[in-house]
Write an enzyme that holds these catalytic residues in place. Sequence first.
Site, short mmCIF file in Angstrom:
data_model
loop_
_atom_site.label_atom_id
_atom_site.label_comp_id
_atom_site.label_asym_id
_atom_site.label_seq_id
_atom_site.Cartn_x
_atom_site.Cartn_y
_atom_site.Cartn_z
N ASP A 648 33.53 -16.46 -4.02
CA ASP A 648 33.20 -15.23 -3.30
C ASP A 648 32.26 -14.40 -4.17
O ASP A 648 32.10 -14.66 -5.37
CB ASP A 648 34.49 -14.46 -3.00
CG ASP A 648 34.24 -13.15 -2.28
OD1 ASP A 648 33.39 -13.14 -1.37
OD2 ASP A 648 34.87 -12.15 -2.64
N LYS A 649 31.61 -13.41 -3.58
CA LYS A 649 30.70 -12.56 -4.35
C LYS A 649 31.35 -11.22 -4.73
O LYS A 649 31.54 -10.93 -5.91
CB LYS A 649 29.42 -12.28 -3.56
CG LYS A 649 28.43 -11.39 -4.30
CD LYS A 649 27.28 -10.97 -3.42
CE LYS A 649 27.69 -9.96 -2.37
NZ LYS A 649 28.03 -8.63 -2.96
N PHE A 806 20.92 2.82 9.01
CA PHE A 806 20.56 1.46 8.60
C PHE A 806 21.26 0.45 9.50
O PHE A 806 22.42 0.60 9.85
CB PHE A 806 20.96 1.22 7.15
CG PHE A 806 20.67 -0.16 6.66
CD1 PHE A 806 19.45 -0.46 6.06
CD2 PHE A 806 21.61 -1.18 6.80
CE1 PHE A 806 19.18 -1.74 5.62
CE2 PHE A 806 21.34 -2.46 6.35
CZ PHE A 806 20.12 -2.74 5.76
N SER A 808 21.44 -4.04 10.19
CA SER A 808 21.10 -5.34 9.60
C SER A 808 19.79 -5.87 10.16
O SER A 808 19.04 -6.56 9.46
CB SER A 808 22.23 -6.33 9.88
OG SER A 808 23.43 -5.90 9.29
N ARG A 870 18.03 -4.98 -6.41
CA ARG A 870 17.91 -4.77 -4.97
C ARG A 870 16.86 -3.68 -4.76
O ARG A 870 17.07 -2.52 -5.12
CB ARG A 870 19.25 -4.36 -4.38
CG ARG A 870 20.34 -5.36 -4.66
CD ARG A 870 21.73 -4.85 -4.36
NE ARG A 870 21.95 -4.65 -2.94
CZ ARG A 870 23.15 -4.44 -2.41
NH1 ARG A 870 24.22 -4.40 -3.19
NH2 ARG A 870 23.29 -4.26 -1.13
N THR A 951 29.81 -15.51 0.92
CA THR A 951 30.08 -14.08 1.00
C THR A 951 29.88 -13.59 2.43
O THR A 951 29.15 -14.20 3.21
CB THR A 951 29.15 -13.29 0.04
OG1 THR A 951 29.39 -11.90 0.19
CG2 THR A 951 27.69 -13.58 0.35
N ARG A 1037 27.10 -13.67 5.22
CA ARG A 1037 27.61 -13.33 6.55
C ARG A 1037 28.60 -14.40 7.02
O ARG A 1037 28.61 -14.77 8.20
CB ARG A 1037 26.47 -13.18 7.56
CG ARG A 1037 25.56 -11.98 7.31
CD ARG A 1037 26.34 -10.69 7.43
NE ARG A 1037 25.48 -9.51 7.34
CZ ARG A 1037 25.96 -8.27 7.25
NH1 ARG A 1037 27.25 -8.07 7.22
NH2 ARG A 1037 25.14 -7.24 7.18
#
Length: 1326
Positions: A648-649, A806, A808, A870, A951, A1037
């Site tokens: 997992d992240k 925001f 996706s 990021r 993730t 996702r």
Amino acid sequence: MSRPHQYHQPNAPDSPDDSESDVELDLQELDPVTAQNRHELHIDGYRKPEQTERQIPLRSLRVGRTRGFGRQKYSHDGYGGEHDSQGLLDETKGQRDSAGSLGTAEDDAPLLQSDGRRRSGVYGDGGRRGFLSSQLRLPSFMSGEQGPDGTSAENTRTTQSSATSRNISIGQYPPPRFPPNAISNAKYTVWSFLPRTLYNEFSFFFNMYFLLVALSQIIPSLRIGFLSTYTAPLAFVLAVTLGKEALDDIARRRRDAEANKEEYTVLRLQDRSKMEAGKRSGRRRSQLQAKKGHTRGASKGTRLDAIEEEEENLGEGNQDALHNIEVDEIDIKSRDLKVGDVVKLGKDQRVPADLVILKSYAAESSIAPFSTPVSQAGLSEQTGLLDESDVEPPIADNSIAEAKSGSSTWSESPPPSADGGGAGETFIRTDQLDGETDWKLRLVSPLTQSLDPRDFTRLKIVAGKPSREVNEFVGTVELAPKAPQLNATGEGANVDGTLQSAPLTIDNTAWANTVLASNATVLAVVVYTGAQTRQALSTSPSRSKAGLLEHEINNLTKILCALTLTLSIILVAVRGIEGRPGQDWYVAVTRFLILFSTIVPISLRVNLDMGKTVYARFIERDRDIPGTVVRTSTIPEELGRIEYLLSDKTGTLTQNEMDLKKIHVGTVSYANEAMDEVRSYVRQVFSAGVSSDVTQPASLITPSSNTLSGSTGASTTRTRREIGSRVRDLVLALALCHNVTPSTEDQDGHSVTTYQASSPDEIAIVRWAESVGLRLLHRDRHTITLQSVDTSRVVVRVKILEVFPFTSAGKRMGIILQYFQGSKSTVATADIPAEIWFYQKGADTVMTSIVAANDWLDEETANMAREGLRTLVVGRKKLSVQQYQEFSTRYKQASLSLQNRDSSMARVVKDYLEHNLELLGVTGVEDKLQKDVKSSLELLRNAGIKIWMLTGDKVETARCVAISAKLVSRTQYIHTVTQLSSASAPSAALDALSFLRSKPDSTALLIDGDSLSHFLTYHRQDFVSVAVLLPAVIACRCSPTQKADIATLIRKFTKKRVLCIGDGGNDVSMIQAADVGVGIVGKEGRQASLAADFSITTFHHLTKLLVWHGRNSYKRSAKLAQFVIHRGLIISVCQTFYSIATQLQPHALYRDWLLVGYATVYTMAPVFSLVLDKDVDEGLANLYPELYKELTTGRSLSYRTFFVWVAVSIYQGGIIQGLSQILVDLDSDRMVSVSFTVLVINELIMVAFEIVTWHWIMAASILGTTLIYVGSVPFLGGYFDLRYVWSWAFAWRVAAISAISLIPPYCIKVLRRTLKPPSYRKVQGL
């Protein structure tokens, strides 16, 4: 059929022919006196005022049948009561209904009986009666009324069966019968433990083999020696194995019990009048029973009196039904929560079950949750919101204000930026559920937000059936009107109230294992518990795991058994050819099989299981990995065979803590120490010349202010002034363009400001802006206020006109602001033009086409991406009043469109705002990694482990973390495959597979959940065949089910060992589907660590767990297994030689104690001490992770090594028994004493030959066993010739045979090590 609302009108018509029903009797016929003295009870028009007669259904008077609820009994905490035996009974079948569950406890039970009549239940028709039926005991004539068309009123209201919905009345008693809200990671129950464990044990061939051998000793003709010789070892093996399983499962249950004991505050809603009425009815019943006898007639009279008493209690309790509701706060354990309970939650508290939020209020406010709801004005004052004068748009043109009133996104769908801890909304963290790092905004239905908690008893929740879809929920909340009060004549006063209802969506829920993030207090009702929560439904059931080593040994055992059977048949056949008569041939074959049963050593399982316990102890006591827990002690050697690591992240590789590391303004970038220069630029504008005297009016700054855009000093160069201006513009934009809300908390007597937002990225940016001198002081739905850190004075104040959250798909966030000018109280006038700005920030992939042309954006974003940061591109655009008015009008029109609304609104934004933005700069945010993640991943990759990151987070986030964590090296290309759900998906999928197949060594795959689902559905085999060859795969996702499917797919396709590691509840399915599951103790929960086989505290502990403990466990178990097989095989070879020498008769060479003692007392301790051996020290194991890589080939225990040990056993067994028979008389105790003594010495010295690194326990075990054997010889007179044992003839024969048996194998071993040294000797330089 009548409409439902007719049954709530005061004068709704009665059912036709109501007075002539042949199943009802007039009360006057049964008891005229009672009927005349009773007042008429008129409620909601169920009976007309002029109708004075009482009609009671005949079915309610049947002997042995009761009406309504039985007596209810509260436990100490009000939740432990049980149904009375006289509960609600079904009209036709006599079945009891579940209170609040619409029938049975099952969700798929039919709502109505086959005859169409309503079942007796707790719920009324959903109106006021729905409340009464959950609080009061209704007479039967009120529980079965008919509609105007003769149909049941309940039928007209209910259109869904319980297969698709469940009805929950809040505060009802008894609670509905749904699954208990308990976490359970146990593998067995009391009833399933023995069947499942015995099945698992005897599914292994050698256990079944020894069971058959033991059972054969019951037959006299097959018995050889004592029965206990064969049954005791098997019983011991089973006892040890079952005992370990039981202890492991008991430990799981204890850990589950700790989690289930977590206490939560629950609101207990009680009706005082109901309890008082219950006391009065008890006294009245006692008096009636004292007056009346126990005759049949007296029983009838008591029954009618009970009806009269119930209706009287209803009339008394109805007047103050709601006013008598008491709200108490009680603390109950998580496992005791039930559907319908109202839970009170605070900040950072884990959600214990699936909830629907009823009320939310700011934690620091003085709102009393159990008082009368305060007015909106009072709410504004108490929550610190601005006055209405503060939120009026300070735009000179009033027409803009009019446009704003209709077009603002706040009016219809407030974005998650307002007041996360304010009234009516809250934020939750879902990373433990779906892996997403962004906080989720949760809203409260307006229908319930304004209610006093005492009115919650009027609510009914209609929820869909349990589902695993964490992002979907459909339901409704219904609010029954207040009950009418009765006047002195018994007539009901009209109350203007109708049934109100509102929809419920995912935005109104908080699923189990999420965490309340806002500084708010939330009241929520439990809708799903235990096994029916979203988390539990997304979790696969636990399974019993068996190591690969056990399966390999099982296969080797089958080979040994085949050799035994072949040898037995050959010996019997040879004896038959020689014409020696005897017993039947099949009896002789079976006896030989029993004699040679030691070839399949039953002690092998005992040694391996005890070894696993030692390995687990080593792991848990390792001081370098504190807090590590071995929850499944049967598979520690699997840690040495891992080839695929699925991680997992969020919370596993990263800390989910963001930090802004770098900004770039076009010509200059700032990072680390250079941030001091940014602070100086900010200080020059927002602090210089500003008085710190709070009595002086503050001067507000706008982008057009001279202090912001003008010269900052004559001594500075023009270039420096330009750079400073751009830096200040960027800082101001970052301090305003966000969805962050500040909140103040008291910690240890100090006021601490915390930030709430849907994304941790935005919090990192706001914190950075504060660190350079510009603090976010206040944020509500309408305004933003900034404060100078140096002077603590307000320097910027803006009005929020529009917010574009925001998404996706959009990958950007925008906001339209209007600046206050002059002093803090000055608004725009006709003389001071309104200054309106549009700010936007987003991913570089979408912002490149929005900002004005430039020559540096692509290069700088690429540089930051290579550093694993990021990136966010920030731009702005100034709007005139006329431009904003035109945009606002068009945007409002688009928002009212019935078709293509979203695309129409997006088109308006693009046409008016999203073009030619002034590029202010680029930010680089780092997602902080867990300690030593980079070095750990590199080491594991060098150890030959392929690493996949699965993730639930966004594509961009996953890419940045993969790069920053060095999951993908600089030389590897990341091939991105997303959104393959369109019509072009088949061709795009095949193209992607072709590309990956062409460059499998230098390409990493980044894929989203939808594309992954497409591949697994249509190209499953092709996809997995390519993916397993790639050095790294990043899947984002991903749902919990998809994670588990990937783990299962890799296991089945590659037949390799898969390890899954995670820290959240969304990782439990993946962890349980893996061969080895590792859970990290998370910040918010221990769900993953409880369900895992191994629990660690941080990711970098995994390297030692695998490279050191896993490697040692596997090599030690492999060596131990081979030596135990050698020990059993050599004694069987001796038996074979003896049988041949005794004319092929199935007689035992070593009987009874000699056979048992050889496998236990005389050899077990030295052989078992091999679990302490190690070929290299820990430093070399970490320095050369390639040593781990060679374990995956299985060379430590393979068919090659197995047959080498078989050859050694045949040689040594033949030498020992053959020379013993030659040097000593064949059929005598002297031969047995020489043969057995050499056999024991041979095993002890062979153990010494196999040891690489000596431990004091090894030397002590060998020396101690030798002394034990010597000391036991005087007690072996029944097997040995003791006088011969103490002679020199015995001594030289034992020495000679031992030397011939041991020296040749040792010489071959030394020669082989010299010519072809193993890897561990190479790294040691030996």
